[in-house]
Write a protein that holds these residues in place. Structure first.
Motif, short mmCIF file in Angstrom:
data_model
loop_
_atom_site.label_atom_id
_atom_site.label_comp_id
_atom_site.label_asym_id
_atom_site.label_seq_id
_atom_site.Cartn_x
_atom_site.Cartn_y
_atom_site.Cartn_z
N GLU A 141 0.81 -1.22 0.00
CA GLU A 141 0.00 0.00 0.00
C GLU A 141 0.84 1.26 0.00
N ALA A 142 1.99 1.21 0.71
CA ALA A 142 2.84 2.41 0.82
C ALA A 142 3.55 2.74 -0.48
N VAL A 144 2.38 3.24 -3.45
CA VAL A 144 1.67 4.15 -4.36
C VAL A 144 0.89 5.19 -3.56
N ALA A 145 1.22 6.46 -3.78
CA ALA A 145 0.50 7.58 -3.14
C ALA A 145 0.58 7.53 -1.62
N GLY A 146 1.69 7.06 -1.10
CA GLY A 146 1.99 7.15 0.32
C GLY A 146 0.85 6.70 1.21
N GLY A 147 0.35 7.62 2.03
CA GLY A 147 -0.67 7.28 3.03
C GLY A 147 -2.06 7.10 2.47
N ILE A 148 -2.28 7.41 1.20
CA ILE A 148 -3.63 7.25 0.63
C ILE A 148 -3.87 5.76 0.38
N PRO A 149 -4.93 5.17 0.91
CA PRO A 149 -5.16 3.73 0.72
C PRO A 149 -5.70 3.40 -0.67
N VAL A 150 -4.97 3.79 -1.71
CA VAL A 150 -5.48 3.67 -3.08
C VAL A 150 -5.43 2.24 -3.58
#
Ligand SMILES: NC(=O)c1ccc[n+]([C@@H]2O[C@H](COP(=O)([O-])OP(=O)(O)OC[C@H]3O[C@@H](n4cnc5c(N)ncnc54)[C@H](O)[C@@H]3O)[C@@H](O)[C@H]2O)c1
Ligand SMILES: N[C@@H](CCO)C(=O)O
Ligand code: NA
Length: 430
Positions: A131-132, A134-140
Protein backbone atom coordinates in the motif's frame (compact mmCIF):
# COMPACT_ATOMS: atom_id res chain seq x y z
CA UNK A 1 -1.30 -17.75 12.22
CA UNK A 2 -2.11 -16.69 15.81
CA UNK A 3 -0.25 -15.41 18.88
CA UNK A 4 2.18 -12.50 18.69
CA UNK A 5 3.02 -11.34 15.18
CA UNK A 6 6.81 -10.96 14.95
CA UNK A 7 8.08 -8.36 12.50
CA UNK A 8 11.51 -8.09 10.86
CA UNK A 9 12.27 -4.67 9.36
CA UNK A 10 14.95 -4.10 6.72
CA UNK A 11 15.92 -0.45 6.51
CA UNK A 12 15.47 2.08 9.34
CA UNK A 13 15.48 5.32 7.40
CA UNK A 14 12.59 7.74 6.98
CA UNK A 15 9.99 5.01 6.50
CA UNK A 16 11.55 2.19 8.52
CA UNK A 17 12.13 4.45 11.50
CA UNK A 18 8.58 5.73 11.20
CA UNK A 19 7.17 2.20 11.13
CA UNK A 20 9.14 1.16 14.22
CA UNK A 21 7.87 4.25 16.07
CA UNK A 22 4.26 3.74 14.96
CA UNK A 23 4.29 0.08 16.05
CA UNK A 24 5.61 1.21 19.46
CA UNK A 25 3.32 4.21 19.90
CA UNK A 26 0.09 2.50 18.76
CA UNK A 27 0.80 -1.00 20.11
CA UNK A 28 -2.41 -1.15 22.18
CA UNK A 29 -4.64 0.23 19.40
CA UNK A 30 -3.16 -2.18 16.86
CA UNK A 31 -3.56 -5.17 19.22
CA UNK A 32 -7.18 -4.20 19.79
CA UNK A 33 -7.76 -3.94 16.03
CA UNK A 34 -6.27 -7.29 15.08
CA UNK A 35 -6.50 -9.31 18.31
CA UNK A 36 -2.75 -9.92 18.40
CA UNK A 37 0.36 -8.25 19.77
CA UNK A 38 2.60 -6.98 16.98
CA UNK A 39 6.25 -6.60 17.89
CA UNK A 40 9.52 -5.95 16.11
CA UNK A 41 11.92 -8.82 16.81
CA UNK A 42 14.67 -8.26 14.22
CA UNK A 43 16.06 -5.45 12.13
CA UNK A 44 18.69 -4.92 9.46
CA UNK A 45 20.01 -1.41 9.12
CA UNK A 46 23.23 0.43 8.64
CA UNK A 47 24.66 2.62 11.41
CA UNK A 48 23.35 0.74 14.51
CA UNK A 49 24.35 3.67 16.74
CA UNK A 50 22.14 6.17 14.90
CA UNK A 51 19.29 7.49 17.06
CA UNK A 52 15.98 6.80 15.34
CA UNK A 53 13.87 7.89 18.28
CA UNK A 54 12.88 4.32 19.13
CA UNK A 55 14.61 1.72 21.33
CA UNK A 56 15.39 -1.39 19.26
CA UNK A 57 18.17 -2.71 21.50
CA UNK A 58 16.12 -5.82 22.31
CA UNK A 59 15.90 -6.74 18.62
CA UNK A 60 18.27 -9.04 16.80
CA UNK A 61 20.38 -6.89 14.46
CA UNK A 62 21.36 -8.53 11.16
CA UNK A 63 24.31 -7.21 9.18
CA UNK A 64 22.86 -8.82 6.06
CA UNK A 65 19.22 -7.85 5.53
CA UNK A 66 18.59 -11.06 3.57
CA UNK A 67 19.01 -13.02 6.83
CA UNK A 68 15.62 -11.71 7.99
CA UNK A 69 13.98 -14.20 5.61
CA UNK A 70 15.44 -17.14 7.55
CA UNK A 71 15.24 -15.68 11.04
CA UNK A 72 13.04 -18.07 13.10
CA UNK A 73 11.84 -15.17 15.24
CA UNK A 74 10.41 -13.30 12.23
CA UNK A 75 6.92 -14.03 10.88
CA UNK A 76 6.59 -11.04 8.50
CA UNK A 77 9.38 -9.37 6.51
CA UNK A 78 9.03 -5.61 5.99
CA UNK A 79 11.34 -4.33 3.24
CA UNK A 80 12.05 -0.59 3.54
CA UNK A 81 15.51 -0.40 1.98
CA UNK A 82 14.60 0.63 -1.56
CA UNK A 83 16.17 -0.01 -4.91
CA UNK A 84 14.82 -2.01 -7.82
CA UNK A 85 17.25 -4.91 -7.51
CA UNK A 86 20.00 -6.21 -5.21
CA UNK A 87 19.36 -6.82 -1.55
CA UNK A 88 15.75 -5.57 -1.54
CA UNK A 89 14.74 -7.97 -4.31
CA UNK A 90 16.76 -10.88 -2.93
CA UNK A 91 15.28 -10.38 0.54
CA UNK A 92 11.72 -10.39 -0.78
CA UNK A 93 12.33 -13.44 -2.96
CA UNK A 94 13.90 -15.29 -0.01
CA UNK A 95 11.03 -14.36 2.30
CA UNK A 96 8.44 -15.61 -0.21
CA UNK A 97 10.44 -18.82 -0.70
CA UNK A 98 10.47 -19.24 3.10
CA UNK A 99 6.66 -18.88 3.12
CA UNK A 100 6.76 -15.53 4.95
CA UNK A 101 4.38 -12.64 4.18
CA UNK A 102 6.09 -9.53 2.82
CA UNK A 103 5.25 -5.85 3.20
CA UNK A 104 7.15 -3.36 1.06
CA UNK A 105 7.04 0.32 0.06
CA UNK A 106 9.38 -0.25 -2.87
CA UNK A 107 7.64 1.06 -5.97
CA UNK A 108 10.80 0.87 -8.10
CA UNK A 109 11.14 -2.86 -7.42
CA UNK A 110 7.45 -3.58 -8.00
CA UNK A 111 7.29 -1.51 -11.20
CA UNK A 112 10.14 -3.50 -12.74
CA UNK A 113 9.61 -6.94 -11.18
CA UNK A 114 6.12 -6.85 -9.68
CA UNK A 115 4.51 -9.37 -12.01
CA UNK A 116 7.16 -12.04 -11.28
CA UNK A 117 7.09 -11.33 -7.53
CA UNK A 118 3.27 -11.44 -7.47
CA UNK A 119 3.28 -14.82 -9.23
CA UNK A 120 5.87 -16.15 -6.76
CA UNK A 121 3.84 -14.90 -3.78
CA UNK A 122 0.59 -16.39 -5.13
CA UNK A 123 2.30 -19.73 -5.81
CA UNK A 124 3.72 -19.73 -2.27
CA UNK A 125 0.33 -18.68 -0.88
CA UNK A 126 1.78 -15.70 1.00
CA UNK A 127 0.68 -12.04 0.97
CA UNK A 128 2.81 -9.47 -0.82
CA UNK A 129 1.44 -6.11 0.41
CA UNK A 130 2.52 -2.71 -0.89
CA UNK A 131 0.00 0.00 0.00
CA UNK A 132 2.84 2.41 0.82
CA UNK A 133 4.34 2.03 -2.65
CA UNK A 134 1.67 4.15 -4.36
CA UNK A 135 0.50 7.58 -3.14
CA UNK A 136 1.99 7.15 0.32
CA UNK A 137 -0.67 7.28 3.03
CA UNK A 138 -3.63 7.25 0.63
CA UNK A 139 -5.16 3.73 0.72
CA UNK A 140 -5.48 3.67 -3.08
CA UNK A 141 -4.37 0.05 -3.57
CA UNK A 142 -6.93 -1.20 -1.05
CA UNK A 143 -9.54 1.09 -2.63
CA UNK A 144 -8.93 -0.32 -6.11
CA UNK A 145 -8.37 -3.96 -5.04
CA UNK A 146 -11.22 -4.08 -2.50
CA UNK A 147 -13.57 -1.09 -2.23
CA UNK A 148 -13.88 -0.58 -6.01
CA UNK A 149 -13.48 -4.27 -6.96
CA UNK A 150 -17.03 -4.40 -8.39
CA UNK A 151 -16.22 -1.78 -11.03
CA UNK A 152 -14.69 -1.57 -14.50
CA UNK A 153 -12.13 1.21 -14.40
CA UNK A 154 -11.96 3.45 -17.48
CA UNK A 155 -9.21 5.85 -16.41
CA UNK A 156 -7.06 6.70 -13.42
CA UNK A 157 -5.07 9.87 -13.19
CA UNK A 158 -3.38 11.66 -10.38
CA UNK A 159 -0.61 13.48 -8.65
CA UNK A 160 1.65 10.57 -7.69
CA UNK A 161 4.85 12.24 -6.57
CA UNK A 162 4.83 14.38 -3.43
CA UNK A 163 8.29 15.83 -4.04
CA UNK A 164 7.34 17.30 -7.44
CA UNK A 165 4.01 18.61 -6.17
CA UNK A 166 5.78 20.22 -3.21
CA UNK A 167 8.34 21.81 -5.59
CA UNK A 168 5.75 23.13 -8.08
CA UNK A 169 3.54 24.49 -5.27
CA UNK A 170 6.38 26.14 -3.34
CA UNK A 171 8.00 27.66 -6.43
CA UNK A 172 4.65 29.18 -7.44
CA UNK A 173 3.82 30.46 -3.97
CA UNK A 174 7.26 31.80 -3.03
CA UNK A 175 9.10 32.43 -6.31
CA UNK A 176 12.02 30.36 -4.95
CA UNK A 177 14.20 28.50 -7.43
CA UNK A 178 13.87 24.79 -8.28
CA UNK A 179 17.17 23.63 -6.71
CA UNK A 180 16.48 25.48 -3.46
CA UNK A 181 13.02 23.92 -3.06
CA UNK A 182 14.25 20.45 -4.02
CA UNK A 183 16.80 20.71 -1.18
CA UNK A 184 13.88 21.41 1.17
CA UNK A 185 12.03 18.31 -0.05
CA UNK A 186 15.10 16.20 0.62
CA UNK A 187 15.47 17.58 4.16
CA UNK A 188 11.78 16.80 4.79
CA UNK A 189 12.37 13.15 3.79
CA UNK A 190 10.10 13.34 0.74
CA UNK A 191 12.62 12.72 -2.05
CA UNK A 192 14.07 9.40 -3.16
CA UNK A 193 17.69 8.59 -2.31
CA UNK A 194 18.37 9.73 -5.90
CA UNK A 195 16.01 12.70 -6.35
CA UNK A 196 16.28 12.50 -10.14
CA UNK A 197 13.75 9.66 -9.78
CA UNK A 198 11.33 12.27 -8.46
CA UNK A 199 12.01 15.26 -10.71
CA UNK A 200 12.37 13.28 -13.95
CA UNK A 201 8.96 11.62 -13.46
CA UNK A 202 10.38 8.11 -12.94
CA UNK A 203 8.93 7.65 -9.44
CA UNK A 204 5.48 8.74 -10.63
CA UNK A 205 5.82 6.28 -13.53
CA UNK A 206 6.76 3.48 -11.12
CA UNK A 207 3.53 4.14 -9.26
CA UNK A 208 1.43 4.51 -12.39
CA UNK A 209 2.63 1.10 -13.60
CA UNK A 210 1.40 -0.45 -10.33
CA UNK A 211 -1.88 1.49 -10.37
CA UNK A 212 -2.56 0.46 -13.98
CA UNK A 213 -1.95 -3.19 -13.21
CA UNK A 214 -4.44 -3.23 -10.33
CA UNK A 215 -6.95 -0.91 -12.02
CA UNK A 216 -7.07 -2.69 -15.40
CA UNK A 217 -6.18 -6.27 -14.38
CA UNK A 218 -3.00 -6.51 -16.41
CA UNK A 219 0.66 -7.36 -15.93
CA UNK A 220 2.90 -4.43 -15.12
CA UNK A 221 4.47 -2.54 -18.01
CA UNK A 222 6.72 0.23 -16.68
CA UNK A 223 8.83 0.28 -19.86
CA UNK A 224 5.81 1.25 -21.95
CA UNK A 225 5.08 4.47 -20.07
CA UNK A 226 5.78 7.83 -21.73
CA UNK A 227 7.68 9.81 -19.06
CA UNK A 228 8.57 13.50 -18.79
CA UNK A 229 9.65 15.30 -15.61
CA UNK A 230 9.50 18.86 -14.34
CA UNK A 231 13.02 20.15 -14.89
CA UNK A 232 11.96 22.41 -17.78
CA UNK A 233 9.03 23.98 -15.90
CA UNK A 234 10.13 27.49 -14.96
CA UNK A 235 8.84 30.04 -12.46
CA UNK A 236 7.66 31.96 -15.53
CA UNK A 237 5.46 29.05 -16.63
CA UNK A 238 3.96 28.76 -13.16
CA UNK A 239 3.07 32.46 -13.16
CA UNK A 240 1.68 32.42 -16.72
CA UNK A 241 -0.38 29.32 -15.94
CA UNK A 242 -2.03 31.09 -13.02
CA UNK A 243 -2.76 34.09 -15.26
CA UNK A 244 -4.37 31.80 -17.83
CA UNK A 245 -6.51 29.96 -15.25
CA UNK A 246 -4.41 26.80 -14.89
CA UNK A 247 -2.10 25.06 -12.39
CA UNK A 248 0.90 23.03 -13.54
CA UNK A 249 0.88 19.53 -12.07
CA UNK A 250 2.96 16.44 -12.82
CA UNK A 251 0.27 13.89 -13.58
CA UNK A 252 0.26 10.16 -14.17
CA UNK A 253 -2.57 9.23 -16.52
CA UNK A 254 -3.64 5.72 -17.55
CA UNK A 255 -6.77 4.92 -19.47
CA UNK A 256 -8.57 2.56 -21.76
CA UNK A 257 -8.40 3.83 -25.35
CA UNK A 258 -9.56 2.29 -28.63
CA UNK A 259 -5.97 1.18 -29.24
CA UNK A 260 -5.29 -0.33 -25.81
CA UNK A 261 -4.20 0.98 -22.38
CA UNK A 262 -2.36 4.29 -22.60
CA UNK A 263 0.05 5.26 -19.79
CA UNK A 264 1.79 8.60 -19.54
CA UNK A 265 3.53 10.86 -16.97
CA UNK A 266 4.18 14.51 -17.81
CA UNK A 267 3.59 18.08 -16.61
CA UNK A 268 0.03 19.18 -17.39
CA UNK A 269 -1.86 22.45 -17.46
CA UNK A 270 -4.79 21.61 -15.16
CA UNK A 271 -7.82 23.96 -15.25
CA UNK A 272 -8.37 25.68 -11.89
CA UNK A 273 -11.95 24.35 -12.03
CA UNK A 274 -10.61 20.79 -11.63
CA UNK A 275 -10.42 19.68 -7.95
CA UNK A 276 -6.99 18.16 -8.53
CA UNK A 277 -5.61 21.65 -9.34
CA UNK A 278 -6.01 22.46 -5.64
CA UNK A 279 -4.11 19.45 -4.32
CA UNK A 280 -0.93 21.18 -3.17
CA UNK A 281 2.37 20.67 -1.42
CA UNK A 282 3.37 17.09 -0.65
CA UNK A 283 -0.22 15.94 -1.13
CA UNK A 284 -1.04 13.32 -3.75
CA UNK A 285 -4.37 12.63 -5.38
CA UNK A 286 -5.81 9.75 -7.36
CA UNK A 287 -8.92 10.27 -9.50
CA UNK A 288 -10.67 7.07 -10.58
CA UNK A 289 -13.31 6.98 -13.33
CA UNK A 290 -15.16 3.67 -13.19
CA UNK A 291 -18.54 2.08 -13.81
CA UNK A 292 -20.93 1.86 -12.04
CA UNK A 293 -19.43 3.93 -9.16
CA UNK A 294 -18.66 6.99 -11.32
CA UNK A 295 -15.83 9.32 -10.25
CA UNK A 296 -13.87 8.81 -7.01
CA UNK A 297 -11.17 11.23 -5.82
CA UNK A 298 -8.75 10.14 -3.08
CA UNK A 299 -6.22 12.59 -1.68
CA UNK A 300 -3.71 12.77 1.18
CA UNK A 301 -0.03 13.06 1.95
CA UNK A 302 1.95 11.05 -0.56
CA UNK A 303 5.32 11.09 1.17
CA UNK A 304 6.98 11.54 4.53
CA UNK A 305 7.52 9.39 7.61
CA UNK A 306 4.03 9.40 9.12
CA UNK A 307 1.82 8.92 6.05
CA UNK A 308 4.04 6.15 4.66
CA UNK A 309 4.32 4.37 8.00
CA UNK A 310 0.52 4.49 8.19
CA UNK A 311 0.25 2.53 4.94
CA UNK A 312 2.95 0.00 5.88
CA UNK A 313 1.32 -0.73 9.25
CA UNK A 314 -2.11 -1.06 7.61
CA UNK A 315 -0.64 -3.88 5.51
CA UNK A 316 0.83 -5.50 8.63
CA UNK A 317 -2.62 -5.34 10.25
CA UNK A 318 -4.17 -7.05 7.22
CA UNK A 319 -1.66 -9.86 7.58
CA UNK A 320 -2.33 -10.07 11.35
CA UNK A 321 -6.04 -10.37 10.56
CA UNK A 322 -5.45 -13.02 7.90
CA UNK A 323 -6.74 -10.79 5.05
CA UNK A 324 -5.27 -11.91 1.73
CA UNK A 325 -6.36 -10.38 -1.58
CA UNK A 326 -4.73 -11.37 -4.89
CA UNK A 327 -1.52 -9.33 -5.05
CA UNK A 328 -2.45 -7.42 -8.23
CA UNK A 329 -6.21 -7.68 -7.77
CA UNK A 330 -6.55 -10.79 -9.93
CA UNK A 331 -4.93 -14.25 -9.82
CA UNK A 332 -1.81 -14.02 -12.04
CA UNK A 333 -3.30 -16.41 -14.60
CA UNK A 334 -6.18 -13.93 -15.13
CA UNK A 335 -3.98 -10.87 -15.71
CA UNK A 336 -4.04 -9.50 -19.28
CA UNK A 337 -0.68 -8.96 -21.00
CA UNK A 338 0.90 -5.68 -19.99
CA UNK A 339 1.82 -4.02 -23.27
CA UNK A 340 1.01 -0.32 -23.37
CA UNK A 341 -0.62 1.36 -26.36
CA UNK A 342 1.52 3.93 -28.15
CA UNK A 343 0.98 7.45 -26.91
CA UNK A 344 -2.34 8.48 -28.42
CA UNK A 345 -1.72 12.19 -28.31
CA UNK A 346 -3.16 12.70 -31.81
CA UNK A 347 -5.22 15.60 -30.57
CA UNK A 348 -4.63 17.94 -27.72
CA UNK A 349 -4.52 21.55 -26.63
CA UNK A 350 -1.17 22.99 -25.65
CA UNK A 351 0.53 25.79 -23.76
CA UNK A 352 3.67 26.95 -25.63
CA UNK A 353 6.29 29.25 -24.10
CA UNK A 354 8.69 31.06 -26.45
CA UNK A 355 11.60 33.36 -25.66
CA UNK A 356 12.00 35.79 -28.57
CA UNK A 357 13.99 38.84 -29.57
CA UNK A 358 12.06 42.08 -29.20
CA UNK A 359 11.89 42.91 -32.90
CA UNK A 360 9.12 43.61 -35.46
CA UNK A 361 7.29 40.71 -37.09
CA UNK A 362 8.17 38.00 -34.57
CA UNK A 363 4.56 37.34 -33.59
CA UNK A 364 3.51 37.41 -37.25
CA UNK A 365 6.12 34.75 -38.11
CA UNK A 366 4.95 32.58 -35.22
CA UNK A 367 1.30 33.01 -36.17
CA UNK A 368 2.11 32.10 -39.80
CA UNK A 369 3.79 28.88 -38.68
CA UNK A 370 0.68 27.90 -36.75
CA UNK A 371 -1.67 29.01 -39.56
CA UNK A 372 0.22 27.04 -42.22
CA UNK A 373 -0.05 23.89 -40.09
CA UNK A 374 -3.74 24.26 -39.19
CA UNK A 375 -3.05 25.00 -35.52
CA UNK A 376 -5.71 27.26 -34.05
CA UNK A 377 -4.35 29.66 -31.40
CA UNK A 378 -6.60 30.43 -28.45
CA UNK A 379 -4.60 33.15 -26.68
CA UNK A 380 -1.30 34.99 -26.93
CA UNK A 381 0.42 36.62 -23.94
CA UNK A 382 3.49 38.79 -24.39
CA UNK A 383 5.10 40.46 -21.42
CA UNK A 384 8.36 42.34 -21.75
CA UNK A 385 10.22 41.32 -18.60
CA UNK A 386 13.87 42.32 -18.89
CA UNK A 387 14.37 45.21 -21.35
CA UNK A 388 17.77 43.93 -22.43
CA UNK A 389 16.83 40.26 -22.52
CA UNK A 390 14.53 38.05 -24.61
CA UNK A 391 10.79 38.53 -24.37
CA UNK A 392 8.59 35.67 -23.12
CA UNK A 393 5.63 34.94 -25.36
CA UNK A 394 3.00 32.42 -24.31
CA UNK A 395 0.48 30.87 -26.66
CA UNK A 396 -2.34 28.49 -25.90
CA UNK A 397 -3.99 26.48 -28.66
CA UNK A 398 -7.34 24.84 -29.16
CA UNK A 399 -7.50 21.06 -29.52
CA UNK A 400 -5.32 20.40 -32.50
CA UNK A 401 -3.89 17.56 -34.52
CA UNK A 402 -0.50 16.84 -33.00
CA UNK A 403 1.46 16.23 -36.21
CA UNK A 404 0.62 19.75 -37.40
CA UNK A 405 1.55 21.15 -34.01
CA UNK A 406 4.96 19.49 -34.16
CA UNK A 407 5.59 20.83 -37.71
CA UNK A 408 4.69 24.34 -36.55
CA UNK A 409 6.96 24.06 -33.50
CA UNK A 410 9.87 22.88 -35.66
CA UNK A 411 9.40 25.89 -37.98
CA UNK A 412 9.16 28.29 -35.02
CA UNK A 413 12.26 26.81 -33.35
CA UNK A 414 14.19 27.52 -36.56
CA UNK A 415 13.26 31.23 -36.57
CA UNK A 416 16.26 33.47 -35.91
CA UNK A 417 14.12 35.56 -33.55
CA UNK A 418 13.43 32.58 -31.23
CA UNK A 419 16.32 32.33 -28.77
CA UNK A 420 15.41 29.19 -26.76
CA UNK A 421 13.76 25.87 -27.65
CA UNK A 422 9.97 26.25 -27.42
CA UNK A 423 8.55 24.68 -24.25
CA UNK A 424 5.24 22.77 -24.54
CA UNK A 425 2.91 21.70 -21.76
CA UNK A 426 -0.22 19.75 -22.62
CA UNK A 427 -3.52 21.20 -21.44
CA UNK A 428 -5.54 18.36 -19.88
CA UNK A 429 -9.31 18.67 -19.82
CA UNK A 430 -9.79 16.55 -16.65
N1 LIG B 1 10.23 8.58 1.98
C1 LIG B 1 8.99 8.45 1.64
O1 LIG B 1 8.12 9.33 1.85
C2 LIG B 1 8.54 7.16 0.95
C3 LIG B 1 7.19 7.00 0.65
C4 LIG B 1 6.77 5.81 0.01
C5 LIG B 1 7.68 4.83 -0.29
N2 LIG B 1 9.00 5.03 0.01
C6 LIG B 1 9.92 3.94 -0.31
O2 LIG B 1 10.32 3.35 0.92
C7 LIG B 1 11.66 2.82 0.79
C8 LIG B 1 12.54 3.47 1.84
O3 LIG B 1 12.49 4.85 1.62
P1 LIG B 1 13.08 5.88 2.71
O4 LIG B 1 12.55 7.23 2.35
O5 LIG B 1 12.85 5.36 4.08
O6 LIG B 1 14.63 5.81 2.35
P2 LIG B 1 15.87 6.10 3.32
O7 LIG B 1 17.04 6.28 2.43
O8 LIG B 1 15.50 7.15 4.31
O9 LIG B 1 16.00 4.73 4.15
C9 LIG B 1 16.51 3.55 3.58
C10 LIG B 1 17.38 2.95 4.66
O10 LIG B 1 17.81 1.66 4.24
C11 LIG B 1 19.17 1.50 4.64
N3 LIG B 1 19.77 0.47 3.79
C12 LIG B 1 20.09 0.56 2.49
N4 LIG B 1 20.60 -0.60 2.08
C13 LIG B 1 20.59 -1.43 3.14
C14 LIG B 1 20.98 -2.78 3.36
N5 LIG B 1 21.49 -3.52 2.37
N6 LIG B 1 20.81 -3.33 4.56
C15 LIG B 1 20.28 -2.59 5.57
N7 LIG B 1 19.89 -1.30 5.45
C16 LIG B 1 20.06 -0.75 4.24
C17 LIG B 1 19.77 2.88 4.45
O11 LIG B 1 20.92 3.03 5.24
C18 LIG B 1 18.65 3.78 4.93
O12 LIG B 1 18.74 4.04 6.30
C19 LIG B 1 12.08 3.13 -0.65
O13 LIG B 1 11.75 2.02 -1.47
C20 LIG B 1 11.18 4.31 -1.02
O14 LIG B 1 10.98 4.41 -2.43
C21 LIG B 1 9.46 6.16 0.62
N1 LIG C 1 9.86 10.36 -3.33
C1 LIG C 1 8.47 9.92 -3.29
C2 LIG C 1 8.18 9.31 -1.92
C3 LIG C 1 6.79 8.74 -1.85
O1 LIG C 1 6.66 7.61 -2.66
C4 LIG C 1 7.55 11.15 -3.50
O2 LIG C 1 8.04 12.27 -3.42
O3 LIG C 1 6.35 10.97 -3.76
NA1 NA D 1 -0.90 4.18 -0.71
Amino acid sequence: MSGDLRIGIAGLGTVGGGVAKLLRDQADLLAARCGRTIRVTAVAARDKAKDRGVDLSACRWHDDARALAGDPDVDVVVELIGGSDGVARELIEAAIAAGKPVVTANKALLALHGTVLAKAAETAGVPLAYEAAVAGGIPVIKALREGLAANRVKRVHGILNGTCNYILTTMRETGREFADVLADAQKLGYAEADPSFDVDGIDAAHKLAILSSVAFGRELDFAGIHVEGIRHVSALDLAFAEQLGYRIKLLGIAGVTDHGIEQRVHPCMVPLAAPIAHVEGVFNAVFVEAEPVGNVLLTGRGAGEGPTASAVVADILDIARGHHAPVLGLPPSRLAPGETAPMGRHYGAYYIRLMVKDQPGVIADVAAAFRDNAVSMESVLQQARDPSGPVPVVITTHETEEAGMMRAIQRIAALGSVVEPPRLIRIEAL
